[in-house]
Motif scaffolding. Structure first.
Motif, PDB file in Angstrom:
ATOM      1  N   GLU A   1      -8.981  -6.199  -1.844  1.00  0.00           N
ATOM      2  CA  GLU A   1      -8.100  -5.082  -2.132  1.00  0.00           C
ATOM      3  C   GLU A   1      -8.856  -3.759  -2.288  1.00  0.00           C
ATOM      4  OE1 GLU A   1      -4.810  -4.189  -2.497  1.00  0.00           O
ATOM      5  OE2 GLU A   1      -4.516  -5.982  -1.297  1.00  0.00           O
ATOM      6  N   SER A   2      -9.892  -3.735  -3.105  1.00  0.00           N
ATOM      7  CA  SER A   2     -10.618  -2.480  -3.319  1.00  0.00           C
ATOM      8  C   SER A   2     -11.968  -2.796  -3.948  1.00  0.00           C
ATOM      9  CB  SER A   2      -9.823  -1.542  -4.236  1.00  0.00           C
ATOM     10  OG  SER A   2     -10.435  -0.268  -4.314  1.00  0.00           O
TER      11      SER A   2
ATOM     12  N   GLN B   1      -8.367  -5.609   5.612  1.00  0.00           N
ATOM     13  CA  GLN B   1      -7.146  -4.830   5.828  1.00  0.00           C
ATOM     14  C   GLN B   1      -7.264  -3.764   6.912  1.00  0.00           C
ATOM     15  OE1 GLN B   1      -5.870  -3.493   1.912  1.00  0.00           O
ATOM     16  NE2 GLN B   1      -5.175  -5.527   1.363  1.00  0.00           N
TER      17      GLN B   1
ATOM     18  N   TRP C   1      -3.977   5.096  -4.744  1.00  0.00           N
ATOM     19  CA  TRP C   1      -2.831   4.234  -4.438  1.00  0.00           C
ATOM     20  C   TRP C   1      -2.760   3.077  -5.421  1.00  0.00           C
ATOM     21  CZ3 TRP C   1      -4.119  -0.789  -3.418  1.00  0.00           C
ATOM     22  CH2 TRP C   1      -5.442  -1.035  -3.038  1.00  0.00           C
TER      23      TRP C   1
ATOM     24  N   TRP D   1       0.871  -1.184   0.000  1.00  0.00           N
ATOM     25  CA  TRP D   1       0.000   0.000   0.000  1.00  0.00           C
ATOM     26  C   TRP D   1       0.906   1.231   0.000  1.00  0.00           C
ATOM     27  CZ3 TRP D   1      -3.198   1.992   4.749  1.00  0.00           C
ATOM     28  CH2 TRP D   1      -4.122   2.961   4.306  1.00  0.00           C
TER      29      TRP D   1
END
Length: 252
Positions: free
Chosen positions: A162-163, A194, A117, A52
């Motif tokens: 992750e996203s 996370q 990011w 990250w």
């Protein structure tokens, strides 16, 4: 940087420092450098570590404490959203437009953040993991239009989110709930989320201490993986099913 953290060995197969060595401030920062090769990324996830960083920074590796985790039977959707889903025509699939989901996640503005990011380097790394059968996306469609999605990495029987993104209000929530329902039907119990946030907590995520998280992680990443693309095994989930009771929960 005013603090010293471990510089990773150039070899993609080199071990990471123990997660117990991660800094308390900023929470979870463990190491820097290395690369985003499949071998290093999979080794990182297997040990509770993820990359990250922002454009212009070195690659930074993290293992925060506490860790945000969803039980696959614990995703919470509001009563109002469930009512909307009952008449929804959305459909949820997996691994049909992975690249588009990653790109949409990178391009979606985030409250309190400037830029993304999910750099071009990160996108390329996860596309390669997807090609190798380790990274997966769950997508929400309204007809042919992609209205939401989530992507992450699977190691053993653990999914590392992750996203996610929404092109239409609720799209990311439906993607998360669809992912959880699909994993639950396979007997997978957990989704790593996370870093703690109010939004994730509102959806049912739990803050687990590092020792608890790592004990569960070690057990699950050692189990046999589901090979290849998930498209056929996941099938198509009508979003209206997310308004009803979940499938039988796996035991933790």
């Amino acid at each position: 940087m005013a603090f010293r953290i471990r510089q990773l060995d150039p070899s993609p197969d080199a071990p990471f420092p123990p997660v117990e060595d991660a800094l308390r401030e900023p929470d979870g920062l463990l190491a820097m450098g290395g690369d985003l090769s499949p071998a290093r990324l999979l080794n990182a996830y297997r040990h509770g570590i993820f990359p990250w960083y922002s454009r212009g920074q070195p690659i930074l590796w993290w293992s925060p404490d506490p860790r945000m985790v969803f039980r696959t039977d614990g995703v919470r959707l509001s009563s109002r959203f469930r009512r909307d889903l009952k008449s929804s025509t959305w459909e949820i699939r997996a691994d049909t437009v992975f690249d588009e989901v990653v790109a949409a996640c990178a391009q979606t503005p985030r409250r309190g953040q400037r830029g993304t990011w999910i750099t071009a380097e990160m996108q390329a790394a996860y596309r390669e993991l997807h090609r190798l059968g380790h990274a997966h996306s769950v997508e929400v469609f309204e007809g042919a239009r992609l209205v939401g999605g989530i992507y992450g990495v699977a190691v053993g029987r653990m999914f590392f989110g992750e996203s996610m993104f929404s092109a239409v209000s609720g799209g990311s929530k439906a993607a998360l709930a669809g992912l959880a329902r699909g994993l639950q039907s396979w007997g997978w119990a957990l989704i790593d989320a996370q870093v703690e946030s109010e939004h994730l907590l509102s959806l049912g995520a739990e803050a687990w201490s590092r020792p608890v998280f790592m004990a569960e992680l070690r057990s699950r990443v050692s189990q046999p993986p589901r090979e290849g693309a998930w498209t056929q095994a996941f099938g198509t989930i009508p979003a209206r099913l997310l308004a009803g009771p979940p499938a039988s929960p796996p035991q933790i």
